[in-house]
Design an enzyme around this catalytic site. Structure first.
Site, mmCIF file in Angstrom:
data_model
loop_
_atom_site.group_PDB
_atom_site.id
_atom_site.type_symbol
_atom_site.label_atom_id
_atom_site.label_comp_id
_atom_site.label_asym_id
_atom_site.label_seq_id
_atom_site.Cartn_x
_atom_site.Cartn_y
_atom_site.Cartn_z
ATOM 1 C CD GLU A 78 67.520 -23.780 -20.880
ATOM 2 O OE1 GLU A 78 66.628 -23.904 -20.021
ATOM 3 O OE2 GLU A 78 68.715 -24.054 -20.667
ATOM 4 C CB CYS A 81 52.392 -24.060 -5.613
ATOM 5 S SG CYS A 81 51.571 -23.397 -4.175
ATOM 6 C CG HIS A 106 70.142 -17.502 -6.871
ATOM 7 N ND1 HIS A 106 71.376 -18.092 -7.037
ATOM 8 C CD2 HIS A 106 69.230 -18.445 -7.165
ATOM 9 C CE1 HIS A 106 71.194 -19.347 -7.398
ATOM 10 N NE2 HIS A 106 69.910 -19.594 -7.496
HETATM 11 N N1 GLN Z 1 69.857 -25.042 -18.250
HETATM 12 C C1 GLN Z 1 69.022 -24.630 -17.155
HETATM 13 C C2 GLN Z 1 68.860 -23.115 -17.196
HETATM 14 O O1 GLN Z 1 69.762 -22.455 -17.562
HETATM 15 C C3 GLN Z 1 69.602 -25.046 -15.823
HETATM 16 C C4 GLN Z 1 68.707 -24.676 -14.677
HETATM 17 C C5 GLN Z 1 69.139 -25.203 -13.329
HETATM 18 O O2 GLN Z 1 70.241 -25.591 -13.138
HETATM 19 N N2 GLN Z 1 68.270 -25.189 -12.390
HETATM 20 O O3 GLN Z 1 67.839 -22.590 -16.827
#
Ligand code: GLN
Ligand code: ZN
Length: 768
Positions: A496, A528, A706
């Protein structure tokens, strides 16, 4: 007749607060500079509201981080772990405050922050108060009084706003067992009384108590708490004018309770729920005023002044002009500041802009409504322009695409079902994919390093050619594919790298979407978001993700997952149309995603993931409304995901919430595999499987993305064994909790190597 406002965006029209806070946190500015920015924003907001014709202007709606955190500081709900900071004597109240918001790791201290969670059904996050049994409260921060006086010095008599005691307690969490937080009311109420005493001394006239819970499902105890609290307040302060504000839902069934409370005025969110008005009008007592929240505080479209006027007149006829107040439906915190800042006609077409209103424009609408209601002249410029814009919007070719409407109308039940049942699909998929038990995968994104983000910024500025940008991303993707192969992941992703945000990326490629340049809305603290805007019928002019999926798959024989965002999440994280039901927009987006899924399949992609992290947060606030929502949202997902052959494996992904109460509906989505956040709660989710056999494959996240912490292989084996106790082994996948976009490479590498190790260990029964 009075106009009033429940709250104004505090981030500043240029996001001044964001910068001021971040500079202060980074040690680049002094506390004094930070406080100065705060008072400048407040002054600007107060003067602006006055100038726009608001009679009762809020104060204490400003906050350096979050209004609920402000409240915790006001009533001294400061968890014990923060006492060190107070005792150290070296830190200011502001430092304590930010420590509670953001944790504190300095001077030998290591204190975790308060938990953060979504504010009702908005995308704003508040800091969850923590409560203990018999917890005492006392007045600590006097911010509310200071801000009232500050405005007064500017010549503005404000209406201080604060969260009411019942909602404040309900928003919090019990941090030990054996008590119910609502029972803390007798301890908490005296602090509120103390504040009111001081405000009265400062000659306050109106005080706004926000009690959103009054409009939600309530138990007997909570109902009693409302009666107790407001009766006591009235007893102590017979002359004070209390405005009780509800929002985000209607008082349905609780109108009598609300009307029985001894307050001067009651605010209703008539945008969210217009049907609550008749019930309330039939029970409202003689002296109570009604505040009509007719201007949408949650969306960015202009008001239908004609319709609002009709409501206002109806209420004026019943109650008399003096008992009617006009306001936005809720605090304007949830919309951007000022539409006038959108001057780039390439980003936002003037035609679409003429249908829109941000916070400042909404105040103008409120003031205009009062004028029109009082003077009755409908030939004013503002009114005529409003009606002309609405009429134009109704028929604008820009919005209405007959083909899209026809396609939605022609949706058949067959379009939301796979060809075969899961068991057979699984066999067919296995023939193609040939996966081991405990297959490993990730959720989609990989670390978006500074470089990756800088390429995108440079592309936007024209400092990088599209060809060069493309080449750099291809290199990055190639390297990632190689690395995933090397460490032995079973289903790969392309990473991504080309995406800024999982909704914006699709919005930018769909018809019916537009964007703003400055339309920022506070999400939490200094963070934001700039939600994209669905203004018209949504369709997909061309494939959106096939290029990158195809490229990534061309590099490896191992399956690469196509990666899409689902219709409900795209809807949930955008500003959406108010001229048709949300379900209609969801179906339009679902059809666009369905086409994309089919194009990916045609391009040889054998596994396709459709993320729906927001499906849970879209649940209505009242339980009675859940079935209706779940029906269309699950159908939308199914429309998007079922147009493929049995051999194509559909994944979905969810996070950010607890899912136990909708696990059956999640099963109804019928994805072949769901990857789901789980690790922070030590697989609490799995409790739901004790009583319900989830029928398809599931990957309960085995590590928390996280935090930069790298979990050990043993930890993940432990969690997987826990999962194996309730989910059959042949249905289990191994994956992290969520995408890795915000992580750095070193911990990502290490954690995924451990994760693959854990899966491999479990495949060797002798070893574990
Ligand atoms: N495919 C997204 C990623 O890996 C999923 C993000 C999410 O669930 N918020 O960033
Ligand atoms: Zn996620």
């Amino acid at each position: 007749m009075l106009t009033h406002n429940l709250g104004y965006p505090r981030i500043g029209s240029q996001r001044q607060l964001k910068k001021a806070c971040e500079d202060y946190w980074a040690g680049k500015s002094t506390l004094q500079q930070l406080l100065h920015t705060g008072s400048k924003i407040r002054e600007e907001n107060w003067l602006l509201q006055k100038q726009e014709g608001i009679d009762l202007i809020p104060s204490n709606d400003f906050s350096f981080y979050d209004q609920i955190l402000d409240m915790s500081l006001m009533v001294n709900a400061i968890p014990e772990r923060f006492h060190e900071i107070v005792l150290s004597g070296k830190k200011s109240e502001t430092d304590l405050y930010f420590a509670m918001a953001r944790s504190f790791q300095k001077d030998g201290m290591d204190i975790t922050a308060l938990e953060m969670t979504k504010w009702f059904d908005t995308n704003y996050h508040y800091l969850v108060p923590e409560f203990r049994k018999n917890q005492p409260f006392k007045l600590f921060s006097t911010k509310i009084i200071d801000e009232f006086n500050e405005a007064k010095q500017l010549g503005i008599q404000t209406k201080p706003v604060l969260i009411g005691p019942v909602s404040y307690l309900l928003l919090g969490k019990e941090k030990e067992s054996g008590f119910d937080r609502i029972d803390l009311i007798p301890n908490l109420l005296p602090v509120y009384l103390e504040i009111l005493k001081r405000l009265e001394k400062a000659h306050v006239e109106w005080v706004q108590f926000d009690e959103p819970f009054l409009a939600l499902d309530l138990g007997e105890k909570e109902r009693e708490a409302f009666t107790y609290v407001y009766t006591q307040i009235r007893k102590e302060f017979p002359k004070l004018k209390i405005l009780l504000a509800t929002y985000f839902e209607g008082l349905d069934g609780q109108g009598s309770l609300a009307a029985s409370l001894p307050v001067c005025a009651l605010h209703l969110d008539l945008v969210r729920n217009a049907d609550q008005l008749p019930e309330l009008l039939s029970v409202i007592p003689e002296k109570m005023s009604l505040s009509l929240g007719v201007v949408d505080g949650r969306n960015i479209w202009i008001n239908d002044l004609e319709a609002s006027l009709k409501t206002i007149h109806e209420v004026v006829d019943r109650l008399g002009e003096a008992r009617v107040m006009i306001a936005p439906s809720c605090s304007l915190l949830h919309v951007p500041c000022d539409l006038a800042l959108e001057t780039d006609e390439h980003i936002l077409l003037p035609e679409i802009k003429s249908w829109m209103a941000f916070a400042k424009q909404k105040l103008r609408e409120v003031a205009l409504l009062k004028n029109l209601a009082k003077n009755g002249t409908k030939d004013s410029g503002g009114f005529l322009k409003n009606q002309a814009s609405l009429a134009a919007r109704k028929t604008a070719p820009l919005i209405h695409d007959p083909q899209v409407k026809a396609r939605v109308a022609a949706i058949t039940p067959a379009m939301s079902s796979r060809k075969s049942a899961f068991a057979l699909r699984k066999q067919n998929q296995q023939k193609v994919l040939n996966l081991p038990v405990f297959p490993t995968t990730t959720i989609g994104s990989f670390p978006q390093t500074k470089e990756v983000r800088s390429w995108r910024a440079k592309l936007k500025k024209g400092e990088l050619s599209p060809e060069e940008y493309d080449r750099l991303l291809r290199e990055e993707t190639t390297e990632l594919i190689k690395w995933q192969e090397e460490i032995g992941l079973d289903v790969l992703v392309h990473g991504e790298y080309e995406r800024n945000d999982m909704v914006e990326y699709f919005g930018e490629q769909l018809n019916g979407y537009t964007f703003s340049k400055n339309g920022w809305v506070q999400s939490y603290g200094s963070r934001c978001v700039k939600p994209p805007i669905v203004f018209g019928d949504v369709s997909r002019p061309k494939a959106m993700t096939v290029y990158w999926a195809e490229f990534a798959q061309s590099l490896t024989p191992v399956p690469v997952k196509g990666m899409l965002t689902g219709p409900v999440t795209i809807l949930q994280w955008s500003f959406v149309r108010d001229d048709q039901p949300r379900s209609e927009t969801a179906y339009q987006i679902a059809l666009a995603i369905r086409d994309e899924v089919q194009d990916l399949e045609k391009a040889g992609i054998r596994v396709i993931q459709i993320d729906e992290p927001a499906i849970r947060e879209g649940l209505p606030l009242r339980k009675a409304d859940w079935p209706g929502y779940l029906d269309w949202s699950i159908t939308a997902f199914r429309i998007s995901s079922t147009g493929v052959e049995d051999e194509t494996q559909i994944h979905t992904h969810m996070c950010y919430s607890e899912f136990n109460d909708i696990i059956r509906d999640i099963a109804d989505m019928d994805a072949d595999v769901i990857t789901i956040e789980c690790s922070r709660s030590q697989m609490e989710l799995l409790d739901a499987f004790g009583e319900f056999n989830y029928p398809n494959d599931i990957g309960p996240g085995v590590y928390d993305i996280h935090s930069p912490r790298v979990p050990s292989q043993e930890e993940m084996i432990f969690l997987l064994k826990k999962a194996r106790a309730v989910i059959p082994e042949q249905n289990l996948w191994v994956n992290p909790d969520c995408g890795l976009k915000t992580r750095h490479w070193p911990e990502t590498r290490e954690a995924l190597i451990q994760m693959v190790g854990a899966a491999k260990a479990l495949r060797e029964p002798v070893l574990v």
